[in-house]
Design a protein around this motif. Structure first.
Motif, PDB file in Angstrom:
ATOM      1  N   THR A 185       3.959  59.990  17.216  1.00  0.00           N
ATOM      2  CA  THR A 185       2.852  59.284  17.481  1.00  0.00           C
ATOM      3  C   THR A 185       2.886  57.417  17.496  1.00  0.00           C
ATOM      4  O   THR A 185       3.569  57.143  18.211  1.00  0.00           O
ATOM      5  N   MET A 186       3.029  57.837  15.915  1.00  0.00           N
ATOM      6  CA  MET A 186       3.637  56.093  15.609  1.00  0.00           C
ATOM      7  C   MET A 186       4.783  55.677  16.190  1.00  0.00           C
ATOM      8  O   MET A 186       5.287  54.533  17.153  1.00  0.00           O
ATOM      9  N   GLY A 187       5.536  56.411  15.934  1.00  0.00           N
ATOM     10  CA  GLY A 187       7.135  55.637  16.533  1.00  0.00           C
ATOM     11  C   GLY A 187       7.634  55.722  17.926  1.00  0.00           C
ATOM     12  O   GLY A 187       7.834  54.877  18.638  1.00  0.00           O
ATOM     13  N   LEU A 188       6.939  56.612  19.366  1.00  0.00           N
ATOM     14  CA  LEU A 188       6.649  56.178  20.383  1.00  0.00           C
ATOM     15  C   LEU A 188       5.571  54.979  20.648  1.00  0.00           C
ATOM     16  O   LEU A 188       5.689  54.365  21.482  1.00  0.00           O
ATOM     17  N   ALA A 190      12.269  58.540   8.771  1.00  0.00           N
ATOM     18  CA  ALA A 190      10.639  58.981   7.825  1.00  0.00           C
ATOM     19  C   ALA A 190      10.484  59.851   7.153  1.00  0.00           C
ATOM     20  O   ALA A 190      10.405  60.689   5.879  1.00  0.00           O
ATOM     21  N   GLY A 191      11.258  61.344   7.936  1.00  0.00           N
ATOM     22  CA  GLY A 191      10.627  62.501   7.995  1.00  0.00           C
ATOM     23  C   GLY A 191      11.834  62.026   6.724  1.00  0.00           C
ATOM     24  O   GLY A 191      11.752  63.517   5.898  1.00  0.00           O
ATOM     25  N   THR A 192      12.867  62.031   6.859  1.00  0.00           N
ATOM     26  CA  THR A 192      14.708  62.592   6.605  1.00  0.00           C
ATOM     27  C   THR A 192      13.941  61.682   4.502  1.00  0.00           C
ATOM     28  O   THR A 192      14.531  62.550   3.606  1.00  0.00           O
ATOM     29  N   LEU A 193      13.490  60.648   4.755  1.00  0.00           N
ATOM     30  CA  LEU A 193      12.809  59.785   3.750  1.00  0.00           C
ATOM     31  C   LEU A 193      11.819  60.724   2.431  1.00  0.00           C
ATOM     32  O   LEU A 193      12.136  61.316   1.217  1.00  0.00           O
ATOM     33  N   ALA A 229      -0.387  43.628  13.186  1.00  0.00           N
ATOM     34  CA  ALA A 229      -0.939  45.011  13.432  1.00  0.00           C
ATOM     35  C   ALA A 229      -0.550  46.423  13.941  1.00  0.00           C
ATOM     36  O   ALA A 229      -0.341  47.121  12.509  1.00  0.00           O
ATOM     37  N   LEU A 230       0.313  46.052  14.877  1.00  0.00           N
ATOM     38  CA  LEU A 230       1.204  47.108  14.754  1.00  0.00           C
ATOM     39  C   LEU A 230       2.175  48.091  13.334  1.00  0.00           C
ATOM     40  O   LEU A 230       2.764  48.461  13.192  1.00  0.00           O
ATOM     41  N   ILE A 231       3.024  46.411  13.476  1.00  0.00           N
ATOM     42  CA  ILE A 231       4.229  46.883  12.088  1.00  0.00           C
ATOM     43  C   ILE A 231       3.308  47.468  10.312  1.00  0.00           C
ATOM     44  O   ILE A 231       3.362  48.890   9.811  1.00  0.00           O
ATOM     45  N   PHE A 232       1.761  46.895  10.489  1.00  0.00           N
ATOM     46  CA  PHE A 232       1.347  47.781   9.239  1.00  0.00           C
ATOM     47  C   PHE A 232       0.781  49.189   9.648  1.00  0.00           C
ATOM     48  O   PHE A 232       0.590  50.047   8.553  1.00  0.00           O
ATOM     49  N   GLY A 233       0.388  49.034  10.788  1.00  0.00           N
ATOM     50  CA  GLY A 233       0.508  50.258  11.350  1.00  0.00           C
ATOM     51  C   GLY A 233       0.828  51.806  10.972  1.00  0.00           C
ATOM     52  O   GLY A 233       1.156  52.773  10.773  1.00  0.00           O
ATOM     53  N   ALA A 234       2.312  50.753  11.323  1.00  0.00           N
ATOM     54  CA  ALA A 234       3.470  51.512  11.017  1.00  0.00           C
ATOM     55  C   ALA A 234       4.278  52.492   9.687  1.00  0.00           C
ATOM     56  O   ALA A 234       4.482  53.480   9.622  1.00  0.00           O
ATOM     57  N   VAL A 235       3.578  50.886   8.436  1.00  0.00           N
ATOM     58  CA  VAL A 235       3.630  51.204   7.288  1.00  0.00           C
ATOM     59  C   VAL A 235       2.812  52.584   6.771  1.00  0.00           C
ATOM     60  O   VAL A 235       2.779  53.556   6.354  1.00  0.00           O
ATOM     61  N   ILE A 236       1.299  51.705   7.399  1.00  0.00           N
ATOM     62  CA  ILE A 236       0.310  53.012   6.944  1.00  0.00           C
ATOM     63  C   ILE A 236       1.434  54.244   7.497  1.00  0.00           C
ATOM     64  O   ILE A 236       0.249  55.487   6.864  1.00  0.00           O
ATOM     65  N   SER A 237       1.150  54.723   8.414  1.00  0.00           N
ATOM     66  CA  SER A 237       1.635  55.935   9.003  1.00  0.00           C
ATOM     67  C   SER A 237       1.732  56.494   8.269  1.00  0.00           C
ATOM     68  O   SER A 237       2.192  57.882   8.099  1.00  0.00           O
ATOM     69  N   ALA A 238       3.674  56.182   8.234  1.00  0.00           N
ATOM     70  CA  ALA A 238       4.312  55.866   7.504  1.00  0.00           C
ATOM     71  C   ALA A 238       4.137  56.968   5.705  1.00  0.00           C
ATOM     72  O   ALA A 238       4.303  58.093   5.308  1.00  0.00           O
TER      73      ALA A 238
END
Length: 283
Positions: free
Chosen positions: A99-102, A132-135, A214-223
């Motif tokens: 969801t975050m990637g899209l 993210a899935g690979t890591l 804020a979007l970059i922060f959201g991506a980090v949090i989602s990961a």
């Protein structure tokens, strides 16, 4: 006040319609990818995991969070539940990260004619989830190997295998069935698919502005959240798991049932959207 209420209801109706459309299309593309054969080379599998360009194109055209969320939900509903499978808590790792990637992909495009923006959006739309899935997979194996005091060198070999698998997946799914179709279909569909749903085309501001912090922060949090959920599932902490095993009971041809259901939903949404648009014009 009344006009505002009607407008609100119309917007909600369009959002629900977009969500169902994106959900059924994503479920459909995952099911079609599932029936395609894979080429196995040792421990590696070369195949199409999904036609990822479909949710990426929808997210760029509509720039809607619910469209991004609909993609992994569609896979769960049509490609898992209707086939008699639900993996419990582990399923939500992909829901959060994909969801975050899209959503990132949709937000990155400010100019529909800028092919560089479209390129980065397509690559990040798929690459964020895959990387993210690979890591996460490497982390789970590494932690497990350390705990078992396994053979020296095994963790490194796992990293190599996962890395090669990521590269193959990125080339096949991310570029061949992600980037290239996205670059082709976005100009073809923009301004043409929206009226079929009774929706106005997205207005692009043609700016070169960077992604908001804020979007970059959201991506980090989602990961991070996806990692935590994945590790919890690996530890046996789970919610409802269900295995109806419909394919085992009814045979491989049963997969055509959810494919037919998803296709029917897609056609119904377009018919509903067009009829609603026609009624609105008459009024």
């Amino acid at each position: 006040m009344e006009n505002s209420l009607v407008k609100n209801q119309n917007e909600q109706s369009k959002t629900v319609m977009l969500f169902i459309l994106a959900m059924s299309l994503s479920g459909l593309e995952n099911l079609v990818a599932e029936i395609l054969p894979e080429l196995k080379v040792g421990p590696l599998e070369i195949g199409i995991s999904s036609f990822i360009f479909i949710p990426i194109v929808l997210c760029i055209l509509f720039d809607n969070f619910w469209v991004a969320l609909a993609a992994p939900i569609g896979e769960i509903v049509f490609a898992d539940l209707l086939l008699g499978e639900f993996g419990g808590l582990g399923e939500f790792e992909e829901v959060i990260i994909l969801t975050m990637g899209l959503f990132l992909a949709g937000k990155m495009v400010k100019d529909i004619k800028d092919r560089k923006q479209l390129m980065w959006a397509a690559l990040i739309g798929f690459g964020f989830q895959e990387f993210a899935g690979t890591l996460i997979d490497i982390g789970k194996v590494w932690v497990g190997v350390e705990a078992l005091e396994a053979v020296p060198g095994l963790p490194e070999s796992i990293v190599i295998i996962e890395g090669v698998d990521f590269l193959i997946e990125f080339i096949v799914t991310g570029i061949i069935f992600g980037l290239i179709p996205t670059l082709y279909f976005i100009p073809k569909f923009y301004g043409k698919i929206e009226p079929l749903l009774g929706i106005k085309p997205r207005v692009f501001d043609n700016s070169k502005s960077a992604i908001p912090p804020a979007l970059i922060f959201g991506a980090v949090i989602s990961a991070i959240l996806g990692t935590v959920i994945s590790f919890m599932a690996e530890m046996g902490i789970t919610i409802i798991e269900w295995e109806g095993e419909f394919l085992d009971k009814f045979g491989d041809n049963f997969i055509w049932v959810p494919i037919a259901v998803a296709a029917l939903v897609v056609v119904s949404i377009f018919i509903f959207g067009r009829n609603k648009s026609a009624v609105s014009k008459e009024i």
